[in-house]
Write a protein that holds these residues in place. Sequence first.
Motif, PDB file in Angstrom:
ATOM      1  N   ILE A  80       0.819  -1.220  -0.023  1.00 58.22           N
ATOM      2  CA  ILE A  80      -0.160  -0.066  -0.017  1.00 58.22           C
ATOM      3  C   ILE A  80       1.005   1.253  -0.094  1.00 58.22           C
ATOM      4  N   PRO A  81       0.786   1.922  -1.210  1.00 61.69           N
ATOM      5  CA  PRO A  81       1.916   3.070  -1.196  1.00 61.69           C
ATOM      6  C   PRO A  81       1.291   4.254  -0.849  1.00 61.69           C
ATOM      7  N   ASP A  82       2.458   5.144  -0.244  1.00 61.90           N
ATOM      8  CA  ASP A  82       2.096   6.324   0.280  1.00 61.90           C
ATOM      9  C   ASP A  82       1.982   7.376  -0.862  1.00 61.90           C
ATOM     10  N   ALA A  83       2.901   6.975  -1.943  1.00 58.23           N
ATOM     11  CA  ALA A  83       2.979   7.771  -3.098  1.00 58.23           C
ATOM     12  C   ALA A  83       2.943   6.789  -4.529  1.00 58.23           C
ATOM     13  N   GLY A  84       2.302   7.285  -5.439  1.00 60.85           N
ATOM     14  CA  GLY A  84       2.662   6.423  -6.846  1.00 60.85           C
ATOM     15  C   GLY A  84       1.726   5.033  -6.706  1.00 60.85           C
ATOM     16  N   MET A  85       2.155   3.789  -7.330  1.00 63.50           N
ATOM     17  CA  MET A  85       1.480   3.084  -7.285  1.00 63.50           C
ATOM     18  C   MET A  85       2.298   1.380  -7.300  1.00 63.50           C
ATOM     19  N   ILE A  86       1.828   0.730  -6.446  1.00 64.45           N
ATOM     20  CA  ILE A  86       2.243  -0.665  -6.390  1.00 64.45           C
ATOM     21  C   ILE A  86       1.552  -1.925  -7.160  1.00 64.45           C
ATOM     22  N   ILE A  87       2.177  -2.549  -8.135  1.00 62.85           N
ATOM     23  CA  ILE A  87       1.427  -3.592  -8.631  1.00 62.85           C
ATOM     24  C   ILE A  87       2.146  -4.902  -8.386  1.00 62.85           C
ATOM     25  N   CYS A  88       1.347  -5.846  -7.780  1.00 66.97           N
ATOM     26  CA  CYS A  88       2.156  -7.308  -7.435  1.00 66.97           C
ATOM     27  C   CYS A  88       1.429  -8.318  -8.294  1.00 66.97           C
TER      28      CYS A  88
END
Length: 330
Positions: A80-88
């Motif tokens: 869960i990002p603070d900024a931007g995006m995370i894809i798993c």
Amino acid sequence: MSKKTLKEITILGQVIEPGKSYQIKIDIARLHTRTKIEVPVIITRAKKDGPCVLLSAGIHGNEVNGVEIVRQMVSNKFNIPDAGMIICVPVLNVFGFLIKKRQFPDGKDLNRFFPGSKSGSLASKFAYVFMNEIVVHADYCIDYHTGGDDRFNYSQVRISNDDADTLKLAQVFGAKFIKYSSHREKSYREAATGLGKKVLLFEGGKSLDLDRQVTHSGITGALNVLDYLGVKQFPKNYDSYKERAKQVVFEDSIWVRAKYSGMYRSVIRNGAKITKGDIIGLITDPYGFFERKVKASKTGYIICLNHSPIVNQGDAIAHIAITPTSKNKV
Ligand SMILES: [Zn+2]
């Protein structure tokens, strides 16, 4: 400061809103039983703009340790990002994962079919969809692998040697070894790098095995990179893991191969520094008459050990990283 409008992102037909999480599926094909095969993609986007980091594993279906790393990233909510995006994408090759095999069902190695094509083989089609629907959104990619069969890789990151930014990221990741290696033709790493993405390829552990230390190193590395990029602050309860091993960057490596067939037992620790001529293992017959020492052919570090108790003549036994003295004072 005025509130900037974030760009609109649509992945696989789903609009990805800021501050929200999604689990969407790449619908690739059906098994011969007509059972639908889907590849889950977990996407979390922050309200604040920032880079997009893609974590993927299981491109080779039997490399379970990487799957565990990405799974834990999700289950611990480290995605869960603070900024931007995370894809798993914890399991890229679901087919192989189902039957505990490296390849796709048609025997093809997915990692030799990038960037893929719309109308090629199953592996090629899947590579195409993955590149065009997922990878295209990423700025940074971390792809998790393990050694083949019983070959146990000490945690290491592989990068190409012509990019200072990627080297910096590999240093931030924190694994003990950084290996300069050229891109394998038609690999995911080559295709993603071609699109301008910064790619770290992690290697740790062996196929069909879970190793706590490797899992830990893979997670800590991802957290270090996310923290460095400003995507997610390093979790507080993870502070003790932030310490980094003294890193070794190397380009050349050599395999020590079995000169005899027999039972094999290693007498050296993975990751250890060794000197040419050191005994690294013993090959024996099963009866107590035959015993031969296996010696290190070069000075360097052990970065991979074959855990198989039985070897055939010519089998790879140990991988030695030969450190270029100009780049490392070790
Ligand atoms: Zn692999």
